[in-house]
Design a protein around this motif. Sequence first.
Motif, PDB file in Angstrom:
ATOM      1  N   TRP A  72       0.487  -1.227   0.312  1.00  5.23           N
ATOM      2  CA  TRP A  72       0.003   0.344  -0.011  1.00  5.23           C
ATOM      3  C   TRP A  72       0.647   1.204  -0.140  1.00  5.23           C
ATOM      4  O   TRP A  72       0.765   2.061  -1.072  1.00  5.23           O
ATOM      5  CB  TRP A  72      -0.632   0.193   1.433  1.00  5.23           C
ATOM      6  CG  TRP A  72      -1.479   1.058   1.070  1.00  5.23           C
ATOM      7  CD1 TRP A  72      -2.751   1.622   0.551  1.00  5.23           C
ATOM      8  CD2 TRP A  72      -1.475   2.411   2.573  1.00  5.23           C
ATOM      9  NE1 TRP A  72      -3.148   3.095   1.213  1.00  5.23           N
ATOM     10  CE2 TRP A  72      -2.297   3.513   2.057  1.00  5.23           C
ATOM     11  CE3 TRP A  72      -0.612   2.552   3.157  1.00  5.23           C
ATOM     12  CZ2 TRP A  72      -2.338   4.168   2.849  1.00  5.23           C
ATOM     13  CZ3 TRP A  72      -0.205   3.716   3.449  1.00  5.23           C
ATOM     14  CH2 TRP A  72      -1.255   5.111   3.369  1.00  5.23           C
ATOM     15  N   GLU A 112       2.687   2.060  -3.367  1.00  7.20           N
ATOM     16  CA  GLU A 112       1.368   2.305  -4.446  1.00  7.20           C
ATOM     17  C   GLU A 112       1.416   3.370  -4.524  1.00  7.20           C
ATOM     18  O   GLU A 112       1.587   3.710  -6.097  1.00  7.20           O
ATOM     19  CB  GLU A 112       0.633   1.527  -4.287  1.00  7.20           C
ATOM     20  CG  GLU A 112      -0.716   1.673  -5.593  1.00  7.20           C
ATOM     21  CD  GLU A 112      -1.083   0.703  -5.545  1.00  7.20           C
ATOM     22  OE1 GLU A 112      -1.641  -0.781  -5.930  1.00  7.20           O
ATOM     23  OE2 GLU A 112      -2.461   0.774  -4.755  1.00  7.20           O
ATOM     24  N   GLU A 128      -4.332  -3.069  -7.408  1.00  7.47           N
ATOM     25  CA  GLU A 128      -4.737  -3.221  -5.725  1.00  7.47           C
ATOM     26  C   GLU A 128      -4.956  -4.717  -5.918  1.00  7.47           C
ATOM     27  O   GLU A 128      -4.382  -6.263  -5.253  1.00  7.47           O
ATOM     28  CB  GLU A 128      -4.782  -3.163  -4.912  1.00  7.47           C
ATOM     29  CG  GLU A 128      -5.916  -2.652  -4.753  1.00  7.47           C
ATOM     30  CD  GLU A 128      -6.661  -1.675  -5.441  1.00  7.47           C
ATOM     31  OE1 GLU A 128      -7.885  -1.159  -5.258  1.00  7.47           O
ATOM     32  OE2 GLU A 128      -6.018  -0.406  -6.005  1.00  7.47           O
TER      33      GLU A 128
END
Length: 381
Positions: free
Chosen positions: A131, A134, A218
């Motif tokens: 996370w 990204e 994702e």
Amino acid sequence: MSRVKGIFLGWDRSLLLPPGQAAGDLPERAARYCERLDELHYVAFTTRAMGLPRERHDGNLHAWGTHSVGKALYPMDALRTCREVASRRGVDFLFCQDPFLAGSVGACLAANGGPPFGVGLFSAFYSSEEWRREKWYRAALSRVGLSVLARARTVRVQTSLECEELARRGIPSERIHVIPVPYVNPRFDDPREEGMRAKLLDGRFTSIVLFVGRLAPEKDLPVLLDATESVGREMPEARFVIVGRGPEEARLRAKAGVNVHLAGFVTAEDLPRYYAACDVFVLPSRYEGVPIVLTEASLAARPSVVTRTPNAEEIVAEGETGHIVPIGDARALAARLLDRLRDPEGTRRMGLLARDRMRARMDPARLLDALVRMWEATCRA
């Protein structure tokens, strides 16, 4: 708990919609919260272009929109709205539904004479390096969130893993409350497929694997498509149904094989029928919090095959209610899906166990008692 008034600040605009039009279960949850609070004021980030009312009232439940000219004004407008509600109504606490924008508003208000605040952390941000990598700005956002969490009177997380991760990052464990979001959507209480299965099977297939979610990077749907090819070679009678919209949709449609059906957007009324129609649910994500889709699949008595994202084991028990496979491993994903499709009776038993365990996890009375204790702790000096 009596004579206590609270503000919730967040992104869900459901309470500003006309009755019956909310897609999620916030109206049902808010009604239960109001049984234990003197007043609940829900402030949602909204823009004027959304066409939502500034406010809506129903007994001791009050919904307010920031009604901002643009998204850039969300913080100022939320701060103003929360300050006005707190001052006029004598509010005892503020609960912020994320540690970033909403949490920053709560911290600013508390530092300037406002009510004490608590924060919810409803995704595994701090246990997911994926996370943070990204987006370029997420490292800074992570630091902002930790600063807000350190100043909050209470912090709510959904799993013990998230509790341990925050404690490692310096948040006092006595402030952290592990309370799953109580999912009380009546549409998922033993849903019926009502002809949906025959429609999806289309006379050509005999089993269904379902994905529900945003078609975003994702979710790692290219890996799922690779798995559909492997499964298709072994079981051409298995169909994959992908529900959702998102930026990856065009690329997925270009690559999808004949055993893949992209259903696009599905209404809240129809979605339970898709869960009831499938044999097994799949979630191939690179990172997740505690996905509501796993809750929905479990309540629909369907086992799940998921990747080993943080918190996966809080929902899926390997070999009992589904399977957990390595992230990005299409071969392992396909193998476990084939295991489930080749064993209909075992798959049915897994689904029933998943439903029973999820019902116990989501017991509304137990979770509401835990929330009340957290609200009381937020109010205490």
